[in-house]
Design an enzyme around this catalytic site. Structure first.
Site, PDB file in Angstrom:
ATOM      1  N   HIS A 191       0.942  -1.287   0.143  1.00 57.73           N
ATOM      2  CA  HIS A 191       0.007  -0.071  -0.175  1.00 57.73           C
ATOM      3  C   HIS A 191       0.750   1.236   0.072  1.00 57.73           C
ATOM      4  O   HIS A 191       1.490   1.508   0.900  1.00 57.73           O
ATOM      5  CB  HIS A 191      -1.158   0.045   1.248  1.00 57.73           C
ATOM      6  CG  HIS A 191      -1.862   1.090   1.470  1.00 57.73           C
ATOM      7  ND1 HIS A 191      -2.982   1.185   0.334  1.00 57.73           N
ATOM      8  CD2 HIS A 191      -1.809   2.321   2.093  1.00 57.73           C
ATOM      9  CE1 HIS A 191      -3.588   2.224   0.876  1.00 57.73           C
ATOM     10  NE2 HIS A 191      -2.761   3.062   1.763  1.00 57.73           N
ATOM     11  N   ASP A 237      -7.870   1.409   2.588  1.00 59.69           N
ATOM     12  CA  ASP A 237      -7.648   2.424   3.585  1.00 59.69           C
ATOM     13  C   ASP A 237      -8.281   3.742   3.864  1.00 59.69           C
ATOM     14  O   ASP A 237      -7.746   4.981   4.211  1.00 59.69           O
ATOM     15  CB  ASP A 237      -5.976   2.936   3.644  1.00 59.69           C
ATOM     16  CG  ASP A 237      -5.384   3.447   4.823  1.00 59.69           C
ATOM     17  OD1 ASP A 237      -5.630   3.582   5.729  1.00 59.69           O
ATOM     18  OD2 ASP A 237      -4.378   4.537   4.524  1.00 59.69           O
ATOM     19  N   ASP A 274       0.490   5.026  -0.236  1.00 57.79           N
ATOM     20  CA  ASP A 274      -0.340   6.545  -0.297  1.00 57.79           C
ATOM     21  C   ASP A 274       0.072   7.442  -1.310  1.00 57.79           C
ATOM     22  O   ASP A 274       1.327   7.790  -1.277  1.00 57.79           O
ATOM     23  CB  ASP A 274      -0.490   7.371   1.059  1.00 57.79           C
ATOM     24  CG  ASP A 274      -1.274   6.422   1.915  1.00 57.79           C
ATOM     25  OD1 ASP A 274      -2.266   5.960   1.601  1.00 57.79           O
ATOM     26  OD2 ASP A 274      -0.750   6.515   3.237  1.00 57.79           O
ATOM     27  N   HIS A 315      -6.994   9.358  -1.046  1.00 58.51           N
ATOM     28  CA  HIS A 315      -7.904   9.427   0.465  1.00 58.51           C
ATOM     29  C   HIS A 315      -7.221  10.118   1.560  1.00 58.51           C
ATOM     30  O   HIS A 315      -7.823  10.061   2.808  1.00 58.51           O
ATOM     31  CB  HIS A 315      -8.277   7.956   0.773  1.00 58.51           C
ATOM     32  CG  HIS A 315      -7.286   7.152   1.129  1.00 58.51           C
ATOM     33  ND1 HIS A 315      -6.842   6.315   0.113  1.00 58.51           N
ATOM     34  CD2 HIS A 315      -6.337   6.960   2.030  1.00 58.51           C
ATOM     35  CE1 HIS A 315      -5.637   5.475   0.621  1.00 58.51           C
ATOM     36  NE2 HIS A 315      -5.426   6.143   1.759  1.00 58.51           N
TER      37      HIS A 315
END
Length: 837
Positions: A203, A324, A205, A529
């Site tokens: 993951h 997330d 971001d 997000h």
């Protein structure tokens, strides 16, 4: 470019910086000939993120926090291999989680420096490593399976025997010790044992505690490491019965970054996609916020993402992965189904602060009845390390045991990137089918969901939104980002409407498809997000605001070009007069409104106009309303305005003390005090930019300090308006103009706040004369009802919720709605509608 620079000497212990800088190191290696036959590693440790380059290509990410501190030069040094070589190390002066000063989520320390703590050429003893992994698994089994489990004692005694057999000074004893461990690991499970589908995961971001530009390098560092693992675990990439590395990658934007900046690495990734090892899932341009983007924006997320995956990899995604994000709109199932996706995976609801979500595998039903098969990895994480404890937790936590016998296990360092490691794979290889532990198989999303679909006959159904009971502050944090998102969504909508009409009228008009795609992709990127919610560092905020500025500027130009083509004849001198005004309506219903237009002397004048839906009108002589707006000051200094539809009374502080429908005389305002600004303390437990806690409601302080009392600005006619100013907190000011237009059934509030407070939360409240147990909130392409009471913990956990352009409280035959053009945080408790500013 880096290779061409002039290099100077560097030593272990040197520091480099400041934050966000990049340092390049030229590393000249000479491997001793006496190391023939040995496995040789280049070891590099620092508190910055690094990447090894060899022959002008990236070959290995180096991140101490991600347990990646070495690059394998050779697994068995041969005489024919080069013993002298030159590597380059690119060092980013930031860590895996940015450069927070004092804590991870603190603002970055601009003067932070990273230290090179180790740079070595070493022989790696693979036999010792394998022994240590064996012992780790056995000791974890002994500790975690419990005294009532025979296998825990078998593991303990086997580990003890290994220690007795193994002489650390005599490598010839190692095989016997490993044979003892293999005997335990080869004892198989029964057929009923739970099966864990392990998938490599990374993951990243797209922006958070680091800017967008750093994410590009994070992708390269993480993905080149994954590719390197695949190349050295090629026998472990086939069916479920063998251990393989299947990294799950979700965001088309990140693929595009790597494609543009690292074409060699991207070509290797495409090869592994073709082999079925790299699995593109998700289907969206970025992992967007699941609440705040408009319906059209969400459709474009899927459109851009699915189109990219189809063009680059020859397939669209059948699973939507959003692990997330801070909650999930009840409209998402319908949007997923419309975009070819019937499967959904997340884990974020495990963060709920109040209620534990009752399922891990279930059908999720949206507002139109669309259903998607949904799975939450029961380990409640997307960054597992392949440990025994995590496997046992996955089975123990699973709330749908008995209904299904399979679950996901996502392993690899995440958030700041990193991804899987060799040790994670080696741990799980030993647990693939070992009695006493769940069965572990390297799998794919398709394999997992396919078996869940076969077992789905007894699954439960969850109807409506997946509301995260945490991070409610993200609906309001960073007001300029929220405003930019809403405005740019509207601008792109208008450009597309006008450009489409222009094409329909004139086939020669060049529809701006490429320009619109570029602008949409900028907007979609900002809906990531941690960007749209405002939970990112200031560098990211600045980038986001710059992108909004770019969209506004380019959008205005495209809109002007479309209007010039669409209305060319009307805009010719012979068809135009100084008294004419061209008015366009890009919404799908006819509108009659008061507009402001330039007059003969270039001063703004008002006009009441009617424009058809999705059309335009050339206004020369605006018509008069059946009744003008009247404004007058009353004896008690209150001000009254009415327009034949509604009548409103305001006190000197700007409170709405009465709002009536004139034809029925029905009063809308309860307790004579709407438009009440209130200030709350905002001191959450930890996640400062993310959270507002329920206890903030206990700190309510009405804003009562008047700087300028209410006064009349426009005294009637087509428009009446009044203005006042308040002091908010210690240092902030608020100025508001309240406007009533002719024939208009609503009151408008134009509010300007000069915000200088810290750890405070400003809201505006409207107590209304309506009784209902549910309020209605606009969501993407629809609406949702939520309770206005706090009967249960599920109700009061929604003390602060999100909406789009309106929320409404209605009873039979009457209701009041609160509209906004740039806000998302709201609440409706009892009869009080509240908008978070």
């Amino acid at each position: 470019e880096a290779v061409a620079q002039e290099f100077g000497p560097a030593r272990v212990g040197d520091s480099f910086g400041p934050t966000w800088e990049t340092c390049w190191f030229k590393v000249e290696l000479s491997i001793p000939v006496e190391w023939a036959g040995q496995e040789v590693h280049f070891v590099w440790e620092s508190d910055g993120e690094g990447m090894v380059w060899r022959d002008a290509q990236p070959v290995q990410g180096l991140t101490k926090e991600g347990e990646k501190t070495s690059y394998i030069l050779t697994r068995s040094l041969k005489e024919s291999e080069p013993h002298s070589l030159t590597l380059y190390v690119e060092l980013a002066c930031n860590g895996l989680f940015g450069a927070g000063k004092g804590s991870m989520i603190a603002p970055p320390d601009p003067d932070r420096r990273v230290t090179l703590s180790k740079a070595e050429l070493v022989v790696f003893n693979r036999d010792v490593y394998e022994l240590l992994v064996d012992l780790e698994i056995l000791l974890d089994m002994a500790q975690l399976l419990g005294e009532e489990n025979q296998r825990s004692f078998q593991a303990l005694y086997t580990a003890n025997q290994m220690v007795n057999v193994c002489d650390v000074t005599d490598p010839s004893t190692f095989p016997a010790a490993r044979g003892l461990a293999a005997a335990i690991f080869s004892q198989r499970n029964g057929e009923s044992q739970h099966t864990i589908h392990a998938m490599g995961h990374c993951h990243i971001d797209s922006a958070w505690l680091w800017p967008y530009e750093e994410t590009i390098r994070k992708c390269a560092r993480s993905w080149v490491t994954v590719v390197h693992l695949m190349e050295h675990n090629s026998e472990l990439t086939f069916a479920c019965s063998q251990l393989g590395l299947i990294p799950v990658l979700r965001q088309a934007q990140q693929f595009e970054w790597v494609r543009s900046c690292y074409p060699g690495l991207y070509a290797r990734i495409r090869d592994f996609v073709a082999k079925g090892q790299f699995i593109p899932v998700g289907g969206t341009w970025v992992e967007m916020d699941g609440n705040l983007p408009s319906g059209e924006s969400m459709v474009r997320q899927f459109l851009q993402g699915q189109r990219f995956f189809q063009e680059q990899f020859g397939r669209i995604c059948s699973e939507f992965w959003l692990p997330d994000t801070f909650g999930y709109s009840a409209q998402l199932p319908q949007l997923m189904r419309g975009c070819g996706i019937q499967r959904f995976l997340t884990q974020k609801l495990s963060w709920n602060l109040v209620n534990s979500f009752p399922h891990h595998t279930f059908f999720w039903e949206g507002i139109d009845g669309s259903q998607v098969l949904t799975h939450f990895p029961p380990g409640d994480s997307y960054g597992m390390h392949g440990r025994v404890e995590e496997m046992l937790k996955t089975v123990k936590n699973n709330k749908d045991k008995g209904r299904v016998n399979h679950s996901a296990f996502l392993f690899g360092f995440g958030d700041g990137g990193g991804g899987p490691t060799q040790k994670m794979l080696d741990r799980m290889k030993r647990m693939s089918d070992t009695d006493g532990l769940p069965r572990v198989q390297i799998s794919t999303p398709d394999q997992l969901f396919s078996v869940l679909e076969k077992e789905s006959s007894q699954l439960c159904t969850w109807v409506g939104e997946l509301f995260l009971e945490l991070h409610n502050g993200t609906y309001t944090t960073q007001a300029q980002i929220k405003k930019g998102n809403r405005e740019c969504e509207r601008i792109l909508h208008d450009v597309e409407v006008l450009s489409t009409l222009a094409v329909a009228q004139d086939r020669e008009f060049p529809y701006p498809a490429s320009q619109l795609q570029r602008l949409w992709r900028l907007l979609l990127l900002n809906q990531f997000h941690d960007v749209l919610p405002g939970s990112c560092i200031q560098l990211v905020v600045e980038d986001a605001l710059q992108y909004y500025t770019e969209i506004r500027k380019a959008g205005a130009q495209l809109q002007e070009e479309a209007v010039q083509s669409l209305c060319r004849d009307l805009l010719q001198p012979e068809g135009w007069s100084t008294q004419s005004t061209l008015v366009l309506n890009t919404l799908s219903w006819e509108r009659t409104e008061v507009i402001s237009r330039p007059g003969p002397d270039r001063e703004e004048t008002l006009a009441l106009v009617t424009v058809p839906s999705m059309g335009y009108a050339l206004v020369q002589e605006p018509f008069m309303p059946p009744q003008h707006v009247r404004v007058w000051e009353m004896e008690d200094a209150n001000i009254y305005m009415e327009n034949g539809v509604i009548g409103v009374c305001l006190d000197t502080m700007g409170h709405v003390i009465s709002l009536r429908l004139l034809d029925s005389g029905r009063e809308s305002i309860a307790d004579g005090c709407a438009n009440q600004f209130a200030l709350f303390d905002d001191v959450p437990l930890y996640w400062d930019a993310w959270d507002v806690m329920d206890y903030h409601l206990e700190t309510r302080k009405p804003v009562t300090t008047v700087l300028e009392p209410l006064k009349v600005i426009l005294a009637g006619g087509l428009r009446g308006s009044v203005r006042f100013s308040l002091q908010v907190g210690k240092s902030s000011t608020l100025t508001q103009e309240i406007i009533l237009d002719a024939m208009c059934p609503y009151l408008r509030f134009q509010t300007q706040v000069e915000w200088k407070e810290a750890h405070k939360f400003l809201k505006v409240e409207f107590p209304v004369h309506v009784r209902s147990t549910n309020a209605t909130y606009e969501i993407q392409f629809g609406h949702l009802q939520r309770p206005t009471h706090w009967n249960t913990s599920w109700d009061w956990a929604r003390f602060e919720v999100w909406t789009h352009k309106w929320l409404d409280l209605s009873e039979h035959g009457f209701g009041v709605a609160l509209l906004n053009d740039c806000k998302y945080g709201a609440s409706a408790h009892r009869n009080v509608l509240s908008l978070s500013l």
